[in-house]
Design a protein around this motif. Structure first.
Motif, PDB file in Angstrom:
ATOM      1  N   MET A   1      54.928  45.255  39.068  1.00 19.19           N
ATOM      2  CA  MET A   1      56.001  45.748  39.929  1.00 19.19           C
ATOM      3  C   MET A   1      55.770  47.219  40.239  1.00 19.19           C
ATOM      4  N   GLU A   2      55.866  47.559  41.517  1.00 18.63           N
ATOM      5  CA  GLU A   2      55.621  48.934  41.910  1.00 18.63           C
ATOM      6  C   GLU A   2      56.858  49.795  41.666  1.00 18.63           C
ATOM      7  N   ARG A   3      56.645  50.971  41.117  1.00 20.54           N
ATOM      8  CA  ARG A   3      57.717  51.940  40.924  1.00 20.54           C
ATOM      9  C   ARG A   3      57.204  53.287  41.328  1.00 20.54           C
ATOM     10  N   LYS A   4      58.085  54.159  41.766  1.00 26.03           N
ATOM     11  CA  LYS A   4      57.649  55.478  42.179  1.00 26.03           C
ATOM     12  C   LYS A   4      57.145  56.255  40.987  1.00 26.03           C
ATOM     13  N   THR A   5      56.104  57.017  41.166  1.00 26.01           N
ATOM     14  CA  THR A   5      55.565  57.857  40.101  1.00 26.01           C
ATOM     15  C   THR A   5      55.379  59.260  40.648  1.00 26.01           C
ATOM     16  N   ASN A 111      75.515  49.196  25.219  1.00 21.89           N
ATOM     17  CA  ASN A 111      74.279  49.764  24.679  1.00 21.89           C
ATOM     18  C   ASN A 111      73.241  48.674  24.414  1.00 21.89           C
ATOM     19  N   TRP A 112      73.677  47.523  23.919  1.00 26.61           N
ATOM     20  CA  TRP A 112      72.789  46.365  23.777  1.00 26.61           C
ATOM     21  C   TRP A 112      72.074  46.109  25.113  1.00 26.61           C
ATOM     22  N   THR A 113      72.869  46.055  26.181  1.00 27.13           N
ATOM     23  CA  THR A 113      72.347  45.724  27.502  1.00 27.13           C
ATOM     24  C   THR A 113      71.319  46.734  27.976  1.00 27.13           C
ATOM     25  N   MET A 114      71.611  48.017  27.800  1.00 23.03           N
ATOM     26  CA  MET A 114      70.695  49.052  28.272  1.00 23.03           C
ATOM     27  C   MET A 114      69.414  49.101  27.444  1.00 23.03           C
ATOM     28  N   VAL A 115      69.513  48.813  26.148  1.00 23.09           N
ATOM     29  CA  VAL A 115      68.318  48.761  25.296  1.00 23.09           C
ATOM     30  C   VAL A 115      67.405  47.619  25.736  1.00 23.09           C
ATOM     31  N   ILE A 116      67.972  46.446  25.950  1.00 30.68           N
ATOM     32  CA  ILE A 116      67.166  45.299  26.372  1.00 30.68           C
ATOM     33  C   ILE A 116      66.530  45.559  27.731  1.00 30.68           C
ATOM     34  N   LEU A 117      67.294  46.119  28.653  1.00 33.63           N
ATOM     35  CA  LEU A 117      66.767  46.420  29.985  1.00 33.63           C
ATOM     36  C   LEU A 117      65.590  47.385  29.908  1.00 33.63           C
ATOM     37  N   GLY A 118      65.746  48.464  29.161  1.00 39.39           N
ATOM     38  CA  GLY A 118      64.659  49.428  29.023  1.00 39.39           C
ATOM     39  C   GLY A 118      63.422  48.821  28.400  1.00 39.39           C
ATOM     40  N   ALA A 119      63.624  47.963  27.401  1.00 39.21           N
ATOM     41  CA  ALA A 119      62.491  47.318  26.733  1.00 39.21           C
ATOM     42  C   ALA A 119      61.757  46.374  27.682  1.00 39.21           C
ATOM     43  N   ILE A 120      62.507  45.669  28.531  1.00 36.79           N
ATOM     44  CA  ILE A 120      61.874  44.766  29.506  1.00 36.79           C
ATOM     45  C   ILE A 120      61.005  45.551  30.485  1.00 36.79           C
ATOM     46  N   LEU A 121      61.580  46.589  31.072  1.00 34.68           N
ATOM     47  CA  LEU A 121      60.862  47.350  32.093  1.00 34.68           C
ATOM     48  C   LEU A 121      59.646  48.076  31.516  1.00 34.68           C
ATOM     49  N   LEU A 122      59.784  48.565  30.289  1.00 33.30           N
ATOM     50  CA  LEU A 122      58.647  49.224  29.641  1.00 33.30           C
ATOM     51  C   LEU A 122      57.528  48.221  29.362  1.00 33.30           C
ATOM     52  N   SER A 123      57.891  47.040  28.922  1.00 34.54           N
ATOM     53  CA  SER A 123      56.897  46.003  28.647  1.00 34.54           C
ATOM     54  C   SER A 123      56.166  45.584  29.919  1.00 34.54           C
ATOM     55  N   GLU A 124      56.880  45.581  31.047  1.00 32.00           N
ATOM     56  CA  GLU A 124      56.265  45.190  32.311  1.00 32.00           C
ATOM     57  C   GLU A 124      55.161  46.153  32.750  1.00 32.00           C
ATOM     58  N   PHE A 126      52.900  47.533  30.814  1.00 36.86           N
ATOM     59  CA  PHE A 126      51.662  47.320  30.058  1.00 36.86           C
ATOM     60  C   PHE A 126      51.165  45.876  30.067  1.00 36.86           C
ATOM     61  N   LEU A 127      52.038  44.946  30.431  1.00 36.07           N
ATOM     62  CA  LEU A 127      51.680  43.533  30.326  1.00 36.07           C
ATOM     63  C   LEU A 127      51.907  42.814  31.650  1.00 36.07           C
ATOM     64  N   ASN A 128      51.111  41.793  31.906  1.00 40.43           N
ATOM     65  CA  ASN A 128      51.227  41.031  33.143  1.00 40.43           C
ATOM     66  C   ASN A 128      51.814  39.639  32.927  1.00 40.43           C
ATOM     67  N   LYS A 129      51.462  39.007  31.825  1.00 38.73           N
ATOM     68  CA  LYS A 129      51.932  37.653  31.568  1.00 38.73           C
ATOM     69  C   LYS A 129      53.384  37.682  31.089  1.00 38.73           C
ATOM     70  N   ARG A 130      54.192  36.815  31.701  1.00 36.92           N
ATOM     71  CA  ARG A 130      55.625  36.828  31.406  1.00 36.92           C
ATOM     72  C   ARG A 130      55.934  36.546  29.943  1.00 36.92           C
ATOM     73  N   VAL A 131      55.210  35.617  29.343  1.00 40.47           N
ATOM     74  CA  VAL A 131      55.483  35.289  27.944  1.00 40.47           C
ATOM     75  C   VAL A 131      55.229  36.493  27.036  1.00 40.47           C
ATOM     76  N   SER A 136      57.127  41.117  23.850  1.00 40.25           N
ATOM     77  CA  SER A 136      57.065  42.569  23.701  1.00 40.25           C
ATOM     78  C   SER A 136      58.442  43.204  23.782  1.00 40.25           C
ATOM     79  N   ALA A 137      59.238  42.824  24.776  1.00 40.22           N
ATOM     80  CA  ALA A 137      60.567  43.399  24.949  1.00 40.22           C
ATOM     81  C   ALA A 137      61.457  43.082  23.742  1.00 40.22           C
TER      82      ALA A 137
END
Length: 215
Positions: A1-5, A111-124, A126-131, A136-137
């Motif tokens: 997924m493309e994000r601005k850098t 806070n649960w929600t924001m932690v999970i969201l951040g972990a998902i996006l961070l994992s994306e 470094f990793l390509n495969k959904r599983v 990772s998240a």
């Protein structure tokens, strides 16, 4: 997924970094720690709210639905956990996290929600495969809790009936995070923002520093 850098900081990032830098200093200064504890629920609400508000305009229509569903479900699981001890183990919330409903702070699901969201996006990143992203998240969210637990107990967020944090708690964190990571993909969430990642990383660093230095 493309994000601005880019190498510049947005006003939202500067605000979050400033708040948590002050928080680190305050929590490690004996004369200020009680004020920091008093401000904790407001800090979580405002900083998390800034991240959420900024993200809404950069996500597709299902994003808000996922946020609401994750909040309601994780909060409900916390209520069940506090009342029965069946999910995370036997524990009770203190007063540091502010307003409670059914003995659970209303901020906790957010806070649960924001932690999970951040972990998902961070994992994306470094990793390509959904599983692998899902695993990772879930691991990231669980490790986050591992470093948070000692400080949370010292600061009166919650207290466990056992002397140590039960393994059951970490298993619950892993599988609950996994469920909502899977749901994130099943709902086809698209979010073009790295602010939730930076928020997650900032909170993570905050608790690692407290883990090492808070006495």
């Amino acid at each position: 997924m493309e994000r601005k850098t880019n190498l510049t900081f947005t006003k939202e990032e500067i605000f979050i970094y400033l708040i948590y830098t002050v928080g680190i200093i305050g929590h490690l200064t004996s004369s200020l720690i009680n004020y920091m504890k008093l401000l904790t629920p407001l800090t979580l609400l405002i900083t998390g709210g800034v991240v959420l508000f900024s993200s809404l305009s950069k996500a597709n229509k299902n994003f808000l639905a996922w946020i609401i569903l994750t909040y309601i479900t994780t909060f409900s699981l916390e209520v069940i956990g506090v009342k029965t001890g069946l999910i995370f183990g036997s524990y009770l919330y203190g007063d540091t996290l502010g307003l409670k409903f059914l003995d659970v702070p209303v901020i906790i699901g957010f806070n649960w929600t924001m932690v999970i969201l951040g972990a998902i996006l961070l994992s994306e990143i470094f990793l390509n495969k959904r599983v692998m992203i899902i695993i990772s998240a879930s691991l990231m969210a669980t490790v986050f809790d591992f470093f948070m637990e000692p400080s949370a107990i010292k600061l009166g967020y919650w207290n466990w009936s056992d002397i140590s944090v039960p393994l059951q708690n970490y298993l619950a964190w892993f599988f609950i995070s996994m469920i909502f990571t899977i749901l994130y993909f099943r709902m086809g969430i698209k979010l073009k923002s790295d602010l939730p990642i930076k928020f997650f990383a900032t909170q993570f660093i905050f608790f690692i520093i407290l883990f090492v230095f808070l006495r």
